[in-house]
Enzyme design. Sequence first.
Site, PDB file in Angstrom:
ATOM      1  N   LYS A 197      -7.790  66.633  37.272  1.00 47.96           N
ATOM      2  CA  LYS A 197      -6.555  66.448  38.041  1.00 47.96           C
ATOM      3  C   LYS A 197      -6.686  66.806  39.513  1.00 47.96           C
ATOM      4  O   LYS A 197      -7.311  67.797  39.864  1.00 47.96           O
ATOM      5  CB  LYS A 197      -5.464  67.327  37.444  1.00 47.96           C
ATOM      6  CG  LYS A 197      -5.014  66.855  36.092  1.00 47.96           C
ATOM      7  CD  LYS A 197      -3.912  67.757  35.579  1.00 47.96           C
ATOM      8  CE  LYS A 197      -3.252  67.148  34.355  1.00 47.96           C
ATOM      9  NZ  LYS A 197      -2.240  68.037  33.813  1.00 47.96           N
ATOM     10  N   GLY A 353     -15.525  76.503  36.385  1.00 42.38           N
ATOM     11  CA  GLY A 353     -15.033  75.860  35.166  1.00 42.38           C
ATOM     12  C   GLY A 353     -16.027  74.957  34.468  1.00 42.38           C
ATOM     13  O   GLY A 353     -17.157  75.341  34.178  1.00 42.38           O
ATOM     14  N   GLY A 376     -12.849  81.087  37.624  1.00 40.16           N
ATOM     15  CA  GLY A 376     -11.686  81.262  38.498  1.00 40.16           C
ATOM     16  C   GLY A 376     -12.056  81.862  39.843  1.00 40.16           C
ATOM     17  O   GLY A 376     -11.534  81.451  40.892  1.00 40.16           O
TER      18      GLY A 376
HETATM   19  P1  AMP Z   1     -11.524  70.368  35.421  1.00 39.62           P
HETATM   20  O1  AMP Z   1     -11.313  71.536  34.513  1.00 39.62           O
HETATM   21  O2  AMP Z   1     -10.397  70.057  36.325  1.00 39.62           O
HETATM   22  O3  AMP Z   1     -12.863  70.454  36.143  1.00 39.62           O
HETATM   23  O4  AMP Z   1     -11.576  69.090  34.484  1.00 39.62           O
HETATM   24  C1  AMP Z   1     -12.597  68.891  33.555  1.00 39.62           C
HETATM   25  C2  AMP Z   1     -12.157  67.859  32.564  1.00 39.62           C
HETATM   26  O5  AMP Z   1     -11.937  66.636  33.216  1.00 39.62           O
HETATM   27  C3  AMP Z   1     -13.193  67.617  31.511  1.00 39.62           C
HETATM   28  O6  AMP Z   1     -12.720  68.105  30.295  1.00 39.62           O
HETATM   29  C4  AMP Z   1     -13.315  66.095  31.487  1.00 39.62           C
HETATM   30  O7  AMP Z   1     -13.287  65.561  30.194  1.00 39.62           O
HETATM   31  C5  AMP Z   1     -12.092  65.628  32.251  1.00 39.62           C
HETATM   32  N1  AMP Z   1     -12.277  64.304  32.863  1.00 39.62           N
HETATM   33  C6  AMP Z   1     -13.279  63.918  33.654  1.00 39.62           C
HETATM   34  N2  AMP Z   1     -13.155  62.607  33.963  1.00 39.62           N
HETATM   35  C7  AMP Z   1     -12.051  62.146  33.343  1.00 39.62           C
HETATM   36  C8  AMP Z   1     -11.409  60.866  33.259  1.00 39.62           C
HETATM   37  N3  AMP Z   1     -11.903  59.818  33.900  1.00 39.62           N
HETATM   38  N4  AMP Z   1     -10.298  60.777  32.525  1.00 39.62           N
HETATM   39  C9  AMP Z   1      -9.812  61.862  31.879  1.00 39.62           C
HETATM   40  N5  AMP Z   1     -10.357  63.092  31.917  1.00 39.62           N
HETATM   41  C10 AMP Z   1     -11.472  63.224  32.634  1.00 39.62           C
END
Ligand code: AMP
Length: 395
Positions: A197, A353, A376
Amino acid sequence: MKTINDINFKNKKALIRVDFNVPLNDNFEVTDDTRIISAKPTIIKILEDGGSCILMSHLGRPKGIQHKFSLQHIVNKIEEIIGVEVIFVNNCVGEVAESAASKLESGQILLLENLRFHDEEKQGDEAFAIQLAKLGDVYVNDAFGTAHRAHASTTVVAKFFPENKYFGKLLAKEIESIEKVMTSGEKPVLAVLGGAKVSSKITIIKNILNKVDHLIIGGGMTFTFIKAQGGKIGNSICEDDKIDLALDILKQAKEKNVQIHLPLDVVAADAFSNDANTQIVDVNNIPNGWQGLDCGPKSIVLFDNVVNQCKTILWNGPLGVFEMENFASGTIALGDSIAQATKNGTFSLVGGGDSVAAVKQFGFQDKVSYVSTGGGAMLESLEGKTLPGIAAIIN
Ligand code: AMP
């Protein structure tokens, strides 16, 4: 920066905040000992100087005293890794702790029970910090994973060692690595930000735009940017309320001369599942009913090119849904590119993360310059915040 290399610990008792918050299985066995191994250089240096170590840590999120969160479970593991017998006391403060600390001799290690068995730890309670401070002659913070918390053992305790507080080797290395990316690294500097996100990365993006020459945006965040620019994203993940923000980021990047690189193509799936049907499509033209779950082959080539131009690289966040085998290629390819660049002399830092999980899962941890131990804490550092645990040693 005062590190433990600046002092000889002969006959000194070092009260060391380590991050031994390690995962345990149902038999209370340590399933990932990275954090214990990471603290080893600090412990060994102090013991070799002729000092002794009083180790304090939290484990999990206990509510009061709960056996399953006892640090006693990891005593054997520490002994195995450090090669020295570990004395354990079932309270981190009070008579048992004070008596064991006072009897501690050079070359010995004392492990205190879970700090979070006392609510005062997280409250940053001063009286509790004074009780901890009584145990040692010198305070060492080597716990990057909790450096963003103003807890008693990570921050408050430091003020009772005004002349005797030091960064451990691990924490010093973390600080150095972040500084390389944020201020002192060789240019061009690249940040790769992936993950799900925009909303969780927005402060990082804004801060990082002032620091880098190139920014690769991948993962689920891509689609908010693509939609903002008029692309068709099908069913891909998107934060509609962040579209204006995405446009603003693109505008700011232009003003600051930062080159933003978005994927050119994606692996689109007809469901959020490893078994879904897939096709490679243009990132701006994802059919209705399909969602982009990984970056495609053209994007991989583009990102490889960018990585190879840069001398300092930060990587935070996967480029696709790497947990599913069929959508892991983009993340693996990026890892390969960064590994190759690192071999050629580029400094690479992976942190925050899920990227650490991805790097470990695909075996890149020894092929990049540094993998951060703090999730974090790393994210807050990248946001440009001064972490309380670090400030407490410096000030
Ligand atoms: P974060 O914790 O914000 O670094 O998000 C990591 C997560 O983003 C992982 O669990 C991935 O599966 C997810 N992610 C990466 N690319 C995508 C995508 N194109 N659509 C949905 N989720 C995604």
